[in-house]
Design a protein around this motif. Structure first.
Motif, PDB file in Angstrom:
ATOM      1  N   GLN A 227       0.810  -1.210   0.000  1.00 54.74           N
ATOM      2  CA  GLN A 227       0.000   0.000   0.000  1.00 54.74           C
ATOM      3  C   GLN A 227       0.847   1.266   0.000  1.00 54.74           C
ATOM      4  O   GLN A 227       0.404   2.303  -0.479  1.00 54.74           O
ATOM      5  CB  GLN A 227      -0.975   0.002   1.179  1.00 54.74           C
ATOM      6  CG  GLN A 227      -2.072  -1.020   1.030  1.00 54.74           C
ATOM      7  CD  GLN A 227      -3.091  -0.966   2.152  1.00 54.74           C
ATOM      8  OE1 GLN A 227      -2.760  -0.670   3.286  1.00 54.74           O
ATOM      9  NE2 GLN A 227      -4.331  -1.256   1.813  1.00 54.74           N
ATOM     10  N   ASP A 228       2.069   1.180   0.499  1.00 50.59           N
ATOM     11  CA  ASP A 228       2.951   2.349   0.504  1.00 50.59           C
ATOM     12  C   ASP A 228       3.416   2.715  -0.910  1.00 50.59           C
ATOM     13  O   ASP A 228       3.689   3.880  -1.184  1.00 50.59           O
ATOM     14  CB  ASP A 228       4.168   2.114   1.398  1.00 50.59           C
ATOM     15  CG  ASP A 228       3.785   2.014   2.874  1.00 50.59           C
ATOM     16  OD1 ASP A 228       2.786   2.645   3.273  1.00 50.59           O
ATOM     17  OD2 ASP A 228       4.480   1.301   3.617  1.00 50.59           O
TER      18      ASP A 228
ATOM     19  N   CYS B 100       1.540   2.034  -3.689  1.00 53.66           N
ATOM     20  CA  CYS B 100       0.359   2.268  -4.514  1.00 53.66           C
ATOM     21  C   CYS B 100       0.172   3.760  -4.799  1.00 53.66           C
ATOM     22  O   CYS B 100       0.269   4.597  -3.905  1.00 53.66           O
ATOM     23  CB  CYS B 100      -0.884   1.715  -3.814  1.00 53.66           C
ATOM     24  SG  CYS B 100      -2.406   1.970  -4.747  1.00 53.66           S
TER      25      CYS B 100
ATOM     26  N   ALA C 116      -2.680   4.764  -6.504  1.00 54.78           N
ATOM     27  CA  ALA C 116      -4.137   4.899  -6.647  1.00 54.78           C
ATOM     28  C   ALA C 116      -4.596   5.093  -8.091  1.00 54.78           C
ATOM     29  O   ALA C 116      -5.547   5.820  -8.347  1.00 54.78           O
ATOM     30  CB  ALA C 116      -4.652   6.032  -5.758  1.00 54.78           C
TER      31      ALA C 116
ATOM     32  N   GLN D 189     -10.468  -0.042  -3.876  1.00 58.94           N
ATOM     33  CA  GLN D 189      -9.703   1.127  -3.475  1.00 58.94           C
ATOM     34  C   GLN D 189     -10.368   1.778  -2.275  1.00 58.94           C
ATOM     35  O   GLN D 189     -11.595   1.807  -2.182  1.00 58.94           O
ATOM     36  CB  GLN D 189      -9.639   2.154  -4.610  1.00 58.94           C
ATOM     37  CG  GLN D 189      -8.796   1.686  -5.777  1.00 58.94           C
ATOM     38  CD  GLN D 189      -8.807   2.703  -6.897  1.00 58.94           C
ATOM     39  OE1 GLN D 189      -9.765   2.760  -7.646  1.00 58.94           O
ATOM     40  NE2 GLN D 189      -7.747   3.479  -7.007  1.00 58.94           N
ATOM     41  N   ARG D 190      -9.526   2.317  -1.375  1.00 59.87           N
ATOM     42  CA  ARG D 190     -10.047   3.036  -0.223  1.00 59.87           C
ATOM     43  C   ARG D 190     -10.737   4.312  -0.696  1.00 59.87           C
ATOM     44  O   ARG D 190     -10.243   4.989  -1.608  1.00 59.87           O
ATOM     45  CB  ARG D 190      -8.930   3.412   0.752  1.00 59.87           C
ATOM     46  CG  ARG D 190      -8.285   2.229   1.405  1.00 59.87           C
ATOM     47  CD  ARG D 190      -7.379   2.606   2.548  1.00 59.87           C
ATOM     48  NE  ARG D 190      -6.308   3.527   2.181  1.00 59.87           N
ATOM     49  CZ  ARG D 190      -5.062   3.443   2.627  1.00 59.87           C
ATOM     50  NH1 ARG D 190      -4.706   2.473   3.466  1.00 59.87           N
ATOM     51  NH2 ARG D 190      -4.159   4.326   2.272  1.00 59.87           N
ATOM     52  N   ASP D 191     -11.855   4.621  -0.088  1.00 51.43           N
ATOM     53  CA  ASP D 191     -12.611   5.817  -0.461  1.00 51.43           C
ATOM     54  C   ASP D 191     -11.819   7.100  -0.217  1.00 51.43           C
ATOM     55  O   ASP D 191     -11.888   8.032  -1.017  1.00 51.43           O
ATOM     56  CB  ASP D 191     -13.929   5.894   0.298  1.00 51.43           C
ATOM     57  CG  ASP D 191     -14.925   4.832  -0.154  1.00 51.43           C
ATOM     58  OD1 ASP D 191     -14.824   4.368  -1.309  1.00 51.43           O
ATOM     59  OD2 ASP D 191     -15.803   4.480   0.646  1.00 51.43           O
ATOM     60  N   GLU D 192     -11.072   7.145   0.865  1.00 48.86           N
ATOM     61  CA  GLU D 192     -10.422   8.397   1.249  1.00 48.86           C
ATOM     62  C   GLU D 192      -9.225   8.788   0.383  1.00 48.86           C
ATOM     63  O   GLU D 192      -8.963   9.967   0.187  1.00 48.86           O
ATOM     64  CB  GLU D 192     -10.019   8.397   2.731  1.00 48.86           C
ATOM     65  CG  GLU D 192      -8.999   7.347   3.127  1.00 48.86           C
ATOM     66  CD  GLU D 192      -9.621   6.018   3.536  1.00 48.86           C
ATOM     67  OE1 GLU D 192      -8.871   5.179   4.058  1.00 48.86           O
ATOM     68  OE2 GLU D 192     -10.837   5.801   3.340  1.00 48.86           O
ATOM     69  N   ASP D 193      -8.500   7.800  -0.159  1.00 51.05           N
ATOM     70  CA  ASP D 193      -7.305   8.157  -0.937  1.00 51.05           C
ATOM     71  C   ASP D 193      -7.080   7.299  -2.174  1.00 51.05           C
ATOM     72  O   ASP D 193      -6.127   7.523  -2.913  1.00 51.05           O
ATOM     73  CB  ASP D 193      -6.058   8.129  -0.055  1.00 51.05           C
ATOM     74  CG  ASP D 193      -5.815   6.778   0.594  1.00 51.05           C
ATOM     75  OD1 ASP D 193      -6.534   5.810   0.281  1.00 51.05           O
ATOM     76  OD2 ASP D 193      -4.905   6.687   1.446  1.00 51.05           O
ATOM     77  N   GLY D 194      -7.924   6.325  -2.410  1.00 54.69           N
ATOM     78  CA  GLY D 194      -7.809   5.507  -3.607  1.00 54.69           C
ATOM     79  C   GLY D 194      -6.768   4.410  -3.567  1.00 54.69           C
ATOM     80  O   GLY D 194      -6.566   3.704  -4.550  1.00 54.69           O
ATOM     81  N   VAL D 195      -6.104   4.236  -2.438  1.00 57.09           N
ATOM     82  CA  VAL D 195      -5.074   3.198  -2.314  1.00 57.09           C
ATOM     83  C   VAL D 195      -5.726   1.818  -2.371  1.00 57.09           C
ATOM     84  O   VAL D 195      -6.828   1.612  -1.879  1.00 57.09           O
ATOM     85  CB  VAL D 195      -4.262   3.394  -1.013  1.00 57.09           C
ATOM     86  CG1 VAL D 195      -3.365   2.201  -0.718  1.00 57.09           C
ATOM     87  CG2 VAL D 195      -3.430   4.660  -1.115  1.00 57.09           C
TER      88      VAL D 195
END
Length: 64
Positions: A7-8, A10, A12, A26-32
């Motif tokens: 994830q570091d 990525c 996004a 993908q995470r909603d907050e940052d797209g990772v």
């Protein structure tokens, strides 16, 4: 098959989600990238390999 994500690394771009949304999200907050299934079924193996290949950050590793 086992999938490992970094994830570091990525950035996004979402290419993995486009390639195989059953395995990646993908995470909603940052797209990772978020790994939904670290050991996907054999019928998704080709799509998972393609997702790893198109990842611009090389954040996806596939272990056979």
């Amino acid at each position: 098959m086992k999938i490992v994500i970094d994830q570091d690394r990525c950035i996004a771009s979402g290419q993995c989600v486009t390639a195989v949304g059953e395995v990646f999200d993908q995470r909603d907050e940052d797209g990772v990238v978020v790994l939904l299934d670290p050991t996907p079924p054999a019928e998704l193996a080709s799509a998972v390999r393609q997702a790893a290949a198109v990842c611009p950050a090389l954040a996806i590793r596939v272990e056979e």
